[in-house]
Design an enzyme around this catalytic site. Sequence first.
Site, PDB file in Angstrom:
ATOM      1  N   TYR A   1      -1.311  -0.521  11.065  1.00 39.19           N
ATOM      2  CA  TYR A   1      -1.581  -1.251   9.717  1.00 39.19           C
ATOM      3  C   TYR A   1      -0.490  -0.919   8.783  1.00 39.19           C
ATOM      4  CZ  TYR A   1      -3.321  -1.417   4.968  1.00 39.19           C
ATOM      5  OH  TYR A   1      -3.549  -1.717   3.646  1.00 39.19           O
TER       6      TYR A   1
ATOM      7  N   THR B   1       0.712  -1.035   0.006  1.00 42.27           N
ATOM      8  CA  THR B   1       0.025   0.003   0.046  1.00 42.27           C
ATOM      9  C   THR B   1       0.866   1.371  -0.087  1.00 42.27           C
ATOM     10  OG1 THR B   1      -1.366   1.277   1.404  1.00 42.27           O
ATOM     11  CG2 THR B   1      -0.149  -0.391   2.518  1.00 42.27           C
ATOM     12  N   ASP B   2       0.300   2.351  -0.409  1.00 38.37           N
ATOM     13  CA  ASP B   2       1.053   3.546  -0.355  1.00 38.37           C
ATOM     14  C   ASP B   2       1.188   4.223   0.933  1.00 38.37           C
ATOM     15  OD1 ASP B   2      -1.577   4.379   0.044  1.00 38.37           O
ATOM     16  OD2 ASP B   2      -1.442   5.931  -1.596  1.00 38.37           O
ATOM     17  N   GLU B   3       0.279   3.582   1.576  1.00 41.96           N
ATOM     18  CA  GLU B   3       0.366   4.169   3.456  1.00 41.96           C
ATOM     19  C   GLU B   3       1.884   3.839   4.039  1.00 41.96           C
ATOM     20  OE1 GLU B   3      -3.284   3.609   5.308  1.00 41.96           O
ATOM     21  OE2 GLU B   3      -4.474   3.210   3.719  1.00 41.96           O
TER      22      GLU B   3
ATOM     23  N   LYS C   1       2.314  -3.570   7.227  1.00 38.26           N
ATOM     24  CA  LYS C   1       2.458  -3.731   5.726  1.00 38.26           C
ATOM     25  C   LYS C   1       4.075  -3.276   5.441  1.00 38.26           C
ATOM     26  CE  LYS C   1      -0.320  -4.510   3.004  1.00 38.26           C
ATOM     27  NZ  LYS C   1      -0.810  -6.076   2.633  1.00 38.26           N
TER      28      LYS C   1
END
Length: 347
Positions: free
Chosen positions: A161, A133-135, A165
């Site tokens: 989260y 994810t870009d997060e 990741k």
Amino acid sequence: MKTILVTGGAGFIGSNFIRLILDSEPDYFVINLDKLTYAGNLGNLLGIEEKYPKRYVFVHGDICDEMILTKIFTDHDIDFIVNFAAESHVDRSILQPNLFIETNVLGSANLLNVAKTTWKERFDSKRFLQVSTDEVYGTLPEDNPEIKFTESTPIQPHSPYSASKASADLLAQAYFDTFGFPVLITRCSNNYGPYQFPEKLIPLMINNAVNDKQLPVYGDGKNIRDWLYVQDHCEAILAVLQSGKLGDVYNIGGNNEIKNIDIVTMILDYLGKPHSLIKYVTDRLGHDRRYAIDASKIKNELDWEPKFQFSEQIGTTIDWYLSNTEWMENVISGEYQKYYDLMYSGR
Ligand code: NAD
Ligand code: TYD
């Protein structure tokens, strides 16, 4: 025939990906391994077993379970792995960080280990794609729209989260560097479309608006996300799986930055509901302000770019939820109501 193990294939993106593969790649055999958590739903793949009886099999299991993974690898000659399986909701990661560490970190590590062992270090033509994810990149300033996440932006996650990741990404990269294990990593922005669990912004707001319930907007509503239609994401993953350079990271994004409040008002306007349903509520802890993806690498190297326009697909998406009320009723029965009360009541 290529055999592809898809983990988390009963979730939102995984189920859309499985449908894409079965419809577009006639020589792929798909194994879907899913634990069926609250977010996993075989209703997302209704009719698939009947439509593709010889090319699809479902296995109910956990990526943390070494025995089940070893059995799958023994029973099948697996060529490709696409790891979608994850706890995926930031708000839940604030409530229960350990669950995210178990599935997203330890589960991914387990999958890497079993694949590495059973592939017996012979990695020719094998591929392991970690869906990230870009997060993991953290947050961007909103006053400088020129700055976007590139593949070389340092990892700086803020939520449990995104930290979980990022940990899985680092492990995958370490397996490439250390063992030559054939890893690919994709980092995508926020997805929307059919079959998304209504804990996430867009389906939650659609469901509340349809039912004339308040729409809880966190903070000032001006946080920005870069929205991508789920089918575009799935096609990008397939392109990276088939043609990406091993060991590389590929950013995937919609070039489509929108403030949360603008999405919420778009949904209300589409449904003909009053803006008075909007309720500003206490902000999310550690709430990232802005995400934006620079997706030029995947465009230049793999000729992928988004096909779908947000202005059209948001309507298609709302219509999908309106015509799939049985699906919605099914997913919001049971655990969902408890979660909703815990997250939103008195907020
Ligand atoms: P989701 O929550 O809808 O689905 C997750 C699926 O994984 C569910 O079917 C669940 O049952 C399964 N699962 C959970 N734990 C498992 C375990 N231990 N073993 C086996 N299966 C397990 O998530 P999603 O939105 O479809 O996201 C899929 C992946 O894409 C995730 O890895 C997420 O981090 C990533 N991602 C999501 C987005 C987004 O906008 N939704 C954006 C970028 C990346
Ligand atoms: P979400 O769909 O949870 O995705 P992510 O946090 O992974 O980006 O949230 C998208 C944005 O919408 C995020 O800025 C938080 C905000 N949001 C609300 O304002 N209200 C809500 O009820 C939810 C679920 C999200």
